[in-house]
Scaffold this active site. Structure first.
Site, PDB file in Angstrom:
ATOM      1  N   GLY A  82      39.668   9.934 -20.043  1.00 27.20           N
ATOM      2  CA  GLY A  82      40.160   8.577 -20.409  1.00 27.20           C
ATOM      3  C   GLY A  82      40.212   7.674 -19.243  1.00 27.20           C
ATOM      4  CB  SER A 176      35.782  12.341 -18.603  1.00 25.65           C
ATOM      5  OG  SER A 176      35.418  10.857 -18.518  1.00 25.65           O
ATOM      6  CE1 TYR A 177      40.683   8.706 -13.506  1.00 27.11           C
ATOM      7  CE2 TYR A 177      42.834   9.628 -14.745  1.00 27.11           C
ATOM      8  CZ  TYR A 177      42.137   8.871 -13.577  1.00 27.11           C
ATOM      9  OH  TYR A 177      42.946   8.408 -12.576  1.00 27.11           O
ATOM     10  CG  ASP A 373      27.479  11.390 -18.677  1.00 25.76           C
ATOM     11  OD1 ASP A 373      27.617  10.632 -19.431  1.00 25.76           O
ATOM     12  OD2 ASP A 373      28.554  11.996 -17.970  1.00 25.76           O
ATOM     13  CG  HIS A 430      30.988  12.222 -20.714  1.00 29.56           C
ATOM     14  ND1 HIS A 430      30.886  11.984 -19.222  1.00 29.56           N
ATOM     15  CD2 HIS A 430      32.307  11.686 -21.195  1.00 29.56           C
ATOM     16  CE1 HIS A 430      32.176  11.407 -18.798  1.00 29.56           C
ATOM     17  NE2 HIS A 430      32.966  11.567 -19.924  1.00 29.56           N
TER      18      HIS A 430
END
Length: 472
Positions: A82, A176-177, A373, A430
């Site tokens: 996020g 991701s985060y 991605d 992603h």
């Protein structure tokens, strides 16, 4: 003789009582059936674990045992990124959980990660998904340090609830985060000397270093033909993407950078999914979507609207009841938080050095990239991992080479020393398990089993790549 019998009987009874007590800790969280779910043999659990009793802050989790022999399989924690997006909604129901929503029902995911492990999905920090804080001032400023500390408290309390998993081989994974969440939590576990049997971490398309990761976007766009030569030059020499991100976060986008990002956006167009530049997008209305589907001879292999379907599913009252979930302080469940105010300056805090510390501590680290991605492209990730290996003085133990799923190239991989490796997943987004579920499962199984990725394609005779390269 009788006294020995009574003693043995007492020991047996005590053992049975102990086992019953262990089971009762989490029996109330057992899911009987999710609405519309197909019949399965494994157990599922979901519920809340209180992180802070005074502030009434609690995390929501969803846990699926391995399909077979769960007592002998490792435990894997999954964290989406996020910052502020749901691991239950994205990870479990859109990527690699046992089911995916389809209309009003759930369909079995044949490539679920619980085929080889017990998988725990956590909505973190509070304010994400069903996780909540009754003290809403908590949402005003949440940062990486707070998140890691709360995640550790959650794990300690979850293991108290599920003590049979306390000594199990334990892995932390995410994307991701999650490039911040995962290594920071792993590092905190080591620092706190928590008695978890942490074996390794795996992170997909992670944010590891702000400038390198974001500035690789320009090269990705240009190399895939999504922007022109002139715009690529502007995007690298006049105003790069890390500058744009930094300015947007501070609310002061300069006219020069505004012009560059507008030009990039104009050339990309509105119907390219930057999380997978080859994947179709979910059209905005049901009528538009049905019109497209009517023109297709075969049903798409990848459901590009699964996120929308997940949102509808998790907002059904009967689904929330089955999950032992409830909404606190919000009107509906959302995939990414609409109440959480995360400290966005933490995006600029590099975590690549933490990976180095974990490797030095003997924790296995796998970094992987879905190669389609553009949000956090493989170019930046590979550069960072290569540089880390050199800094640590690690020799290459597996040279950069293809790995296989079935008879097809599934990606490329390289290993450094015994504890650090990098891999790409060919054709993946992603969220790699969403777009390449088979290949992602092979990667996952190899990692948790401590095995090398398959280096042969199952064919009796290898093709000579030089033959193709010399053909005109």
């Amino acid at each position: 003789m009788i006294s020995h019998f009574r003693t043995d009987l007492g020991i047996i009874c005590a053992f049975i009582i102990c086992i019953s007590a262990v089971k009762s800790f989490h029996e109330s969280d057992k899911i009987a059936n999710l609405p519309g779910q197909p019949k399965v043999s494994f157990q599922q659990y979901a519920g809340f674990i209180t992180i802070d009793e005074k502030q009434d802050r609690a995390f929501f989790y969803y846990f699926v045992e391995a399909e077979t022999e769960p007592a002998s399989k490792p435990l894997v924690l999954w964290l989406n990124g996020g910052p502020g997006c749901s691991s239950v909604g994205a990870g479990a129901f859109c990527e690699h959980g046992p089911f995916k929503p389809s209309g009003n029902v759930l369909v079995k995911n044949d490539y679920s990660w619980n085929k080889g492990a017990n998988v725990l999905y956590l909505e973190s920090p509070a304010g994400v998904g069903f996780s909540y804080s009754s003290n809403k001032s908590f949402y005003e400023s949440v940062d990486d340090e707070m998140t890691a500390q709360d995640n550790l408290i959650f794990l300690e309390k979850w293991f108290d609830k599920f003590p049979e998993f306390k000594n199990r081989d334990f892995y932390i994974t995410g994307e991701s985060y999650g490039g911040h969440y995962v290594p920071q939590l792993a590092n905190l576990i080591l620092q706190s000397k928590a008695k978890f049997n942490l074996k390794g971490i795996a992170i997909g398309n992670p944010l590891l270093e702000f400038n390198t990761d974001f500035n690789s976007r320009a090269e990705f766009f240009w190399s895939h033909g999504l922007i022109s030569d002139a715009t690529y030059e502007q995007f690298t020499k006049v105003c790069n993407y890390s500058q744009i991100r930094r300015q947007l976060q501070n609310g002061n986008l300069t006219p020069v950078c505004s012009h560059v990002i507008n030009q990039v956006s104009a050339e990309l167009g509105k119907f390219v999914d930057t999380y997978d530049v080859t994947l179709d997008v979910c059209l905005s209305t049901a009528s538009m979507q049905s019109e497209v589907r009517n023109h297709l001879k075969d049903k798409p292999k990848i459901d590009v609207c699964v996120e929308d379907e997940t949102t509808m599913y998790l907002n059904r009252n009967e689904v929330q009841k089955a999950l032992h979930a409830r909404l606190v302080g919000v009107d509906q469940w959302t995939a990414c938080s609409e109440v959480l105010h995360y400290k966005m300056q933490d995006l600029e805090v590099p975590t690549i050095g933490i990976l180095g510390s974990l490797v030095k501590s003997g924790i296995r680290v796998l970094v992987y990239s879905g190669d389609q991605d553009s949000v956090l492209p493989l170019m930046g990730t590979r550069t960072l991992v290569n540089a880390l290996a050199k800094e640590l003085g690690l020799s290459t133990t597996v040279p950069y080479s293809p790995w296989y799923e079935g008879r097809q190239v599934a990606g490329w991989t390289q290993a450094y020393g015994y504890f650090l490796s990098f891999a790409t997943i060919r054709g993946a987004s992603h969220k790699a398990p969403h777009s390449q579920p088979e290949r992602s499962l092979v990667l996952f199984d190899s990692f948790v089993n401590g095995q090398r990725l398959p280096q042969v394609n199952g064919m009796t005779q290898e093709r000579n790549p030089l033959t193709r390269l010399t053909q005109t």
